[in-house]
Every structure is written in structure tokens, then in C-alpha cells.
Enzyme design. Structure first.
Site, PDB file in Angstrom:
ATOM      1  CG  ASP A   1      -2.568   6.255   0.351  1.00 51.17           C
ATOM      2  OD1 ASP A   1      -3.548   5.982  -0.355  1.00 51.17           O
ATOM      3  OD2 ASP A   1      -2.432   5.840   1.517  1.00 51.17           O
TER       4      ASP A   1
ATOM      5  CG  HIS B   1      -2.010   1.016   1.160  1.00 56.93           C
ATOM      6  ND1 HIS B   1      -3.227   0.754   0.581  1.00 56.93           N
ATOM      7  CD2 HIS B   1      -2.075   2.296   1.568  1.00 56.93           C
ATOM      8  CE1 HIS B   1      -4.000   1.819   0.659  1.00 56.93           C
ATOM      9  NE2 HIS B   1      -3.309   2.782   1.258  1.00 56.93           N
TER      10      HIS B   1
ATOM     11  CG  HIS C   1     -10.753   4.693   3.849  1.00 57.73           C
ATOM     12  ND1 HIS C   1     -10.771   5.994   4.287  1.00 57.73           N
ATOM     13  CD2 HIS C   1      -9.447   4.321   3.840  1.00 57.73           C
ATOM     14  CE1 HIS C   1      -9.534   6.406   4.535  1.00 57.73           C
ATOM     15  NE2 HIS C   1      -8.703   5.405   4.272  1.00 57.73           N
TER      16      HIS C   1
ATOM     17  CG  HIS D   1      -2.646  -0.127   4.733  1.00 56.72           C
ATOM     18  ND1 HIS D   1      -3.658  -0.642   3.952  1.00 56.72           N
ATOM     19  CD2 HIS D   1      -3.073   1.116   5.089  1.00 56.72           C
ATOM     20  CE1 HIS D   1      -4.640   0.243   3.851  1.00 56.72           C
ATOM     21  NE2 HIS D   1      -4.318   1.314   4.543  1.00 56.72           N
TER      22      HIS D   1
ATOM     23  CG  HIS E   1      -9.016   1.056   6.255  1.00 49.64           C
ATOM     24  ND1 HIS E   1      -9.032   2.178   7.064  1.00 49.64           N
ATOM     25  CD2 HIS E   1      -7.981   1.219   5.388  1.00 49.64           C
ATOM     26  CE1 HIS E   1      -8.039   2.992   6.692  1.00 49.64           C
ATOM     27  NE2 HIS E   1      -7.383   2.432   5.696  1.00 49.64           N
TER      28      HIS E   1
ATOM     29  CG  ASP F   1      -0.874   4.038   4.886  1.00 49.52           C
ATOM     30  OD1 ASP F   1      -1.213   4.421   3.747  1.00 49.52           O
ATOM     31  OD2 ASP F   1      -1.555   4.260   5.895  1.00 49.52           O
TER      32      ASP F   1
ATOM     33  CD  GLU G   1      -6.804   3.110   1.720  1.00 53.33           C
ATOM     34  OE1 GLU G   1      -6.434   2.890   2.886  1.00 53.33           O
ATOM     35  OE2 GLU G   1      -6.314   4.006   1.007  1.00 53.33           O
TER      36      GLU G   1
END
Length: 398
Positions: free
Chosen positions: A26, A24, A156, A218, A197, A326, A129
Site C-alpha cells: 500500500d 500487495h 474492500h 493478501h 476481502h 500488505d 483494491e
């Protein structure tokens, strides 16, 4: 030569043969925020350490061989807005692949990942995600798969109508009937079910419903740091039966108990000033950093993350652990894991803890690659006997 120097050298040598397959990152959303996806304004072929955790030179320095790029969109986006924003994120990843073909290679399968490594390029996959990205539509799920998305995180930070999030008030009690159908359709397409999540009840329902291994892209161990984003031991233990992989994250407030308390106080500070801690805005970011300047935050280190990996290996088994940093999705990172160049520091810590090079190779590369391939094989078998689902949430949950 002292032990620390020896471990650092061995870590870098190991990553040459068994690079990091990270679950993961972003970067696409960070590029949206920093430059509106204008790669001329934010060329990641150059050092971008002033504003990003990720650029191509630091990916190379960190020994990254494959990356799931998150095509994340905020949970407050709903319906068509969420779908459109997800498509814009996918378009960003495609733009990166087009701009940097000598470094990044599009990967849709485990074989593509292996081929990228053989070519000396970084295999680039995508993960969506949050279930809000499909707007309760299995056809949209299939469209994301057709565009190259290879995992769906079921939620999420907020619930979706068919699944409970770890950080929202329970509503569905886990997965609804439609949520089970989403999991089964993910299996049928060959995508991965990502359980980061989601609430523990959702994790357990998804593990009962899936026909393929799952991932936590993650998440770390809840027994080590009691944060709702982490994985309970009973779920970690079930990965040995399922075949999945839990990819430890580096987020300080998920891995360091003192950081959990600090984060709660920081969020209360924001709320007192009329700011939503979950919002993403320059005002919120500035207020959070001002609070950190006045109240020094507890600092995680590679040893903090290694504590989680030690526990996850003990409970789930060495074949069921991985890494999901992350990066570019968090305001703060551990000291020594500051950006994507720092994976060797974690491996050096694990070497000092007597992790074998065979175990480290599974952690960094082989486990994630195996799970991706097993999801593909499951889909091939299911495709011989199942047609695409036409179920709707109204039919199943209405």
C-alpha cells in the site's frame, strides 16, 4: 556455522535466483497520507523506515523482484470520488516509475515481469483494491485495465452493490448477476480476479464464474486463524482445480489468534471514544497506538506466518501459494517481518521446516508469474470470440 545462520544465508541466495513477487503493498496510499504524493518530501530512494515499511534500499535487501502496488482508496469513497481517487493512486505509481527508472520498471504482462528481472529492476504492477473503484461500470473497469491495473479486488471492507465483503453484513448472498458479469469481464480483459476481502459466498460464486485462475492478493488460512479476512479450507482446496494462488499475508490480526482478540478490544476502545476503527486519520492512529502502549499487543513472528503457509500448502498444494505482505497498509507488523527487507526471515523459517528450495521458488516467484500469464492467455482466447460487455447493473440486478 549454526543452522539459523545457514538458513538465513540460503534464503538470501535463493532470493537472488527466485525473488519475491509480492501480491500487495500500500505504498501509494501511504505516500498520499504522508506527503500528498510529493516525492521530493518523501524520496523512497533514501531510508524511510521512520514513516514507511517500504523504500528502494529495503526492497533490494528483501529480495523483491516484482510488486503489485495497490491503488487502494477507502471504501467510504463512492461514485466519482472513488474513481477519481483511484486515478490519483495510478498517477502516483506512474510518478514512482518516472522518478526511479533505474530500479522500477512498469510491467503489464508476465513477459514484462521476466524482462524487469533480467534487467535487474523491480517489476511494478498495479492492483485496484475494491470494486467501489469501478463505480458499477464495466467501461471504468476497462479504463483501469488500459491504465495498467492488473487485478481488481472485488470488495474492500464494505459490500459493493454487486458483491459481499467478508467484513460487512451480507446483502447480495455472494455475487449478483452483475457481479458475475464483472468477473467475466475481468477475465476478458486479462486482469486477475482478486478474492481477498470478499465473503466466502463471494469467493465461491467467483470461482464458479471465472474462466481464469484467481488470486488472493493478501489473505491467510482461516483454519489456522479464524478471522473473516482469511480463506476457508474448501476454497483453498478449490484452487487446485482453478489454478489460482492464495498469497499469505503478514497482518498480525489475520494470522495470530491472540491478535484477533486484542484487535477486537482495541476497536471497542476506539468506539467508546467516538472514533471509527475503520477510519484513517491521525486521531485514530494516535488513539490506536496509545491503546497499544497501555495494553501490549500479542506479537506475531515469521513462525506465525509459516504456520499458515504450511497449512495452505497442505490444503491447496505447493503450486497455489504465494506471498502478499500488505506492507504500508497496516499499523503493526510481525516481529522479524517488520518491513520489506525481511522476506528472507520468512524463507529461513520455512527452510528450517524442511521446505525445499524448489517449493520456495514456487512460493516466491513462479506461482504468481504463472497465474499472471494464464490470465493473459485466457483473455487472448476470449478476445477472439467475445466483445466488451455493455451490461449495466440496472439491467442485470434491477
Amino acid at each position: 556455522m549454526n543452522g539459523t545462520t545457514t538458513s538465513a544465508r540460503r534464503a538470501r541466495e535463493l532470493l537472488t535466483d527466485h525473488p519475491v513477487f509480492d501480491g500487495h503493498n500500500d505504498l501509494p496510499w501511504a505516500l498520499r497520507q504522508h506527503c500528498g504524493y510529493d516525492l521530493d518530501r518523501c524520496d523512497i530512494a533514501e531510508d524511510r523506515s521512520a514513516v514507511l515499511h517500504t523504500d528502494l534500499p529495503r526492497l533490494r535487501a528483501g529480495g523483491v523482484g516484482a510488486q503489485f502496488w495497490s491503488v487502494y482508496v477507502p471504501a467510504e469513497l463512492r461514485g466519482d470520488r472513488a474513481v477519481s481517487a483511484t486515478l490519483e493512486q495510478i498517477d502516483c505509481v506512474r510518478a514512482l516509475l518516472d522518478r526511479y527508472p533505474g530500479t522500477l520498471r512498469r510491467a503489464l504482462t508476465a513477459d514484462d515481469v521476466v524482462a524487469a528481472r533480467a534487467e535487474g529492476r523491480i517489476a511494478s504492477l498495479m492492483g485496484a483494491e475494491g470494486g467501489h473503484s469501478i463505480d458499477c461500470s464495466l467501461a471504468t473497469l476497462r479504463a483501469l485495465h488500459a491504465l495498467g491495473v492488473r487485478y481488481l479486488t472485488l470488495t474492500h471492507n464494505d459490500n459493493v452493490p454487486w458483491a459481499d465483503s467478508a467484513t460487512d453484513v451480507p446483502a447480495a448472498g455472494g455475487l449478483t448477476r452483475f457481479g458475475v458479469e464483472v468477473v467475466r469481464e475481468i477475465n476478458r480483459t486479462g486482469m486477475l480476479v482478486d478474492l481477498s476481502h470478499v465473503a466466502p459466498a463471494t469467493m465461491r460464486d467467483a470461482l464458479a464464474a471465472t474462466r481464469a485462475p484467481v488470486i488472493f492478493s493478501h489473505s491467510s488460512a482461516r483454519a489456522v486463524c479464524d478471522h473473516p479476512r482469511n480463506v476457508p479450507d474448501d476454497v483453498l482446496a478449490e484452487l487446485a482445480t482453478n489454478g489460482g494462488v492464495a498469497m499469505a499475508t503478514f497482518v498480525p490480526q489475520f494470522v495470530l489468534p491472540a491478535a484477533v482478540e486484542w484487535s477486537a478490544a482495541a476497536e471497542a476502545h476506539l468506539r467508546e471514544r467516538g472514533l471509527d476503527p475503520a477510519a484513517e486519520s491521525p486521531e485514530v492512529d494516535a488513539a490506536r497506538r496509545a491503546y497499544a502502549a497501555a495494553h501490549p499487543r500479542p506479537v506475531a513472528t515469521p513462525a506465525t506466518v509459516a504456520d499458515h503457509l504450511d497449512h495452505m500448502r497442505e490444503v491447496a498444494g505447493i503450486d497455489h501459494v504465494g506471498i502478499g505482505g500488505d506492507y504500508d497498509g497496516v499499523a503493526f507488523t510481525p516481529a522479524g517481518l517488520d518491513d520489506v527487507s525481511c522476506y528472507p526471515n520468512l524463507l529461513a523459517e520455512l527452510l528450517d521446516r524442511r521446505w525445499s528450495e524448489t517449493d520456495l521458488a514456487k512460493l516466491t516467484w513462479h506461482n504468481a508469474l504463472r497465474v499472471l500469464g494464464e490470465a493473459e492467455r485466457t483473455a487472448a482466447a476470449l478476445g477472439e470470440r467475445e466483445r466488451p460487455s455493455t451490461a449495466t447493473i440496472e439491467e442485470l440486478d434491477g
